[in-house]
Every structure is written in structure tokens, then in C-alpha cells.
Write an enzyme that holds these catalytic residues in place. Sequence first.
Site, PDB file in Angstrom:
ATOM      1  N   SER A 244     -16.250  35.324  28.951  1.00  0.00           N
ATOM      2  CA  SER A 244     -15.555  34.947  27.722  1.00  0.00           C
ATOM      3  C   SER A 244     -15.136  33.495  27.780  1.00  0.00           C
ATOM      4  CB  SER A 244     -14.334  35.835  27.501  1.00  0.00           C
ATOM      5  OG  SER A 244     -13.281  35.397  28.329  1.00  0.00           O
ATOM      6  N   LYS A 245     -14.735  33.024  26.619  1.00  0.00           N
ATOM      7  CA  LYS A 245     -14.382  31.615  26.453  1.00  0.00           C
ATOM      8  C   LYS A 245     -13.369  31.156  27.487  1.00  0.00           C
ATOM      9  CE  LYS A 245     -13.939  30.804  21.860  1.00  0.00           C
ATOM     10  NZ  LYS A 245     -13.414  30.313  20.607  1.00  0.00           N
TER      11      LYS A 245
END
Length: 459
Positions: A244-245
Site C-alpha cells: 500500500s501507499k
Amino acid sequence: MTKIRTRIAPSPTGFLHLGTARTALYSWAYARHFGGQFVLRIEDTDVARSSQDSVDQILQSMHWLGLHYDEGPIYQMQRLDRYQAVIDQMLAAGTAYRCYCSPQDLEAMKAAQEERGEKRLYDRTWRPAPGKVLPPIPEGVRPVIRFANPVDGVVSWDDLVKGPISISNTEIDDLIILRADGVPTYNFAVVVDDWDMAISHVFRGDEHINNTPWQINIYRALGAVLPQFGHLPVILGDDGQKLSKRRGAVAVSSYDQAGYLPEAMNNYLARLGWSHGDDEIFSLEEMVHWFDGTHLSKSPAQWDAAKLLWVNAQHLKAMPDDALARRLQPFVKDLQTDARLPEICALFKDRCDTLVALATWVQAVYGEVQPQSQDLEQHLQPAVRPALDVLEARLREAEWTPAAIAAVFKQVLTETGLKMPQLAMPVRVLVMGTAQTPSVERVLHLCGREKVLVRLGRR
Ligand code: GLU
């Protein structure tokens, strides 16, 4: 045999995520392998979160990866009439119905279910049934449309990746397929689209496994032919959590900007959930040749930034120098480069793992260098200074070829009794700004006499 048609259906709520890029790659390669078609569909029904900017970014990343689509982009928001027509057909057939529950009704339903320790499922208040009396229609309420999901039985499919999967209909409820504002929900629009677009194989992330039973039931309600489903396992970050980011770059575009080659990105993504024997480095053409839907991994893949870098370095080294010089352009656009660029690529690419790293060398040749004072102190000892004077004078006169430059070095070494590193290191630091360079005569040759003399003079 059915025509092979695959698709990628990103939601334009951000950049193209690495996971979606891998799904796109597999879908594309599968279609290409079987001589089929690949479709790009933009799932923009989440109007509040969708943007044209995201669409542009997604298209740009697909272009960068070289995953060309035969049809599309097809926008769901341009197909509202078609969804409405299918809804009308389902209402008439009794496979869908209007539901007038308010958010408060649904909240109360949920609270009561929670209290009883039951699963939260819509209680089918508004579902017509023989002999059932429906509540009076409240005034001024625009209904949503729900799908009349089968109340019992089991939905099963043989997943191309995960194998046989079964989910009981008692686990799922009558989901909303059309919102009150006439915009369809994902599970409905995806079925109508895949059906209309004659998609034969649906590859997507395994977070959609729980949606598939609904979709299969809707296909059946429509009398549509089912595609084959292949649910790809998640990609995990270095820490074992879903990529994820928050855990590093997950946008394809950031790898483009960081100097990765699309060839390497495709190669790395391909191996992240699929294998062809022990092959680690291969081209897109080879992948297409091999990718027939087998050897897909059931278990999550782990993102490995170091391996991606290594794969990138391999592709960088293997790339013809002219092509590499062209790829380098966006990274050296502020420099006045010339015909020497491919040769510079050839000389330095072995020690680079990204285009950005290679651009640093190109910058040293065409731009300016700033030797570090500790490098100068270490290599520019008083004992070598007289030798550098002689070298500089001889280079001024020498024929400007690598061989002639090498001969000058040899001569100066013989005359001064110095060893090659004693002379070559300070030259490297002065000319290239670092003591670690390829063969000094080739570096000087590429730099050009004028630049070399100016830089040697700064001591
Ligand atoms: N828009 C969905 C997503 O981005 C597509 C899922 C699918 O391929 O069916 O997850």
C-alpha cells in the site's frame, strides 16, 4: 472454441496501482497468447472519487508499459441507458425488485441483527413473493433496485488461479444493483459490461472473490454465458502486509519517473505470481509466447524492491545503446547532448541499475562535476602533482583516441615511477567527480579534450 477476450477495468480514483498493472499484464498476455483481444474499461461509477486526471494517469501508465488495448477506453458512466434497460428487463422478469428502505430502516435492521448475533444481511422486506403483502410505498422516496439473489443453493466455479470455490447463497443477500440516482453498483455494471463486451476470461485481484457469487447469479438471471474467473493473490510489501501507499511507491508512474524500464517492470510483475521454469529475465514477447494461464501462483507474492532493481539492471545492460540513449532523453533533457550519447551509455550502463543512475554519468560528461573535497584530499597527494602537470601537457598534444590516451598514461608512469592507480584516481576525481569510473582512457576520450583539460586544471 470461444474467442479469447480479456479486459482490465480500473476505477479512476487514483494512479495505476502495481497490483492492477500486474492484472492488466496477465490479461493482456493471455489475450495475445491466444490471438484474442484485450479491452480497457474505466469503472467510473464512484462519481465522487473518480477523476479525469486519474483516467489520464492510468492511460499513460498503460501506454508506458506497452499494454495496448484493442478496444476502449469504455466508460461506464456513458452506459447508464444500457444498465437501465437491463434493470427494466430484470424487473419485468422478477429477478430484481424495488426497495424503499430508508437508511434509518437499514440501520435498525443491522442493529437488531447484531443484537441477535446474526450476520448482517438485507432481510428482503421489499422482495415480492407469491401471497406476500409488501409494505405501503412511502411517499417521495426513490427506490433502489435490488437483485433477487437465489435464497438457497451453492454458487461454485473452478477458478483459473485458486481452483474450485463454493459459496452458499445463504451467506449473501439481495444486493443493491442500481442506486436511487440511477447509477449502477460495481457487481451489476461489471456483469452487464463483461457480458456485452463478450469477455471470456476475467482476471482480477482476489479481493473480489466474495463478489463473484453475486456476479455469477446475475449472469444466470440474465441468461448470459459465464466467463472464466481467475483471482490473483495479493501482492505483499516487504513487511508481509498488503502493498500500500504507506509502504512505498505503488504507482506505476513513480517507477517510470525513477528510471525503471517498462521492459523490466513487466518482467518483474510477470514473475510476481507466475513462472516459466527458472526463467528470471525475459522479454514481453517471450512472456506472451509462454503465458497460457498455467503456472499461476495461488499464494501471495512478496514485493522485492531489490530484485526489481536487479531485473532493471539486467534489461538496461541488454538494451542496444541507441535505444538506451533514446530512453534516457527525458532524464537528460536539460543537457546539450550529442552523437556521443550511445557510446556513453555503452561505457557506463554496466554500473547502473536505473536510467536515473545512468543520467548522472551523462550529466558528468555534458554538464559540470563537483569533486568532493575528501576525494581530492585522498587522491591528489603532493607526490602526484608533478606527474599530473606532465600528463596534462602531454594530453594537450596527444592524438585523441583511447589508445593514444592510454599510451600517454603509460609514458608518464614510466617516467615518474608511479603506479597506475596513483595517477588514474586523481584524474578520475578531477574529470568525473568520482574515483569509481570505467577505463580511464575511454572516459577521457568520451569527455573530450577540451573538457578534460579544463577539469584537470582545477587542482
Ligand atoms: N473496478 C474494479 C477494481 O478496480 C474491477 C474489478 C474487476 O476486474 O472486476 O477493482
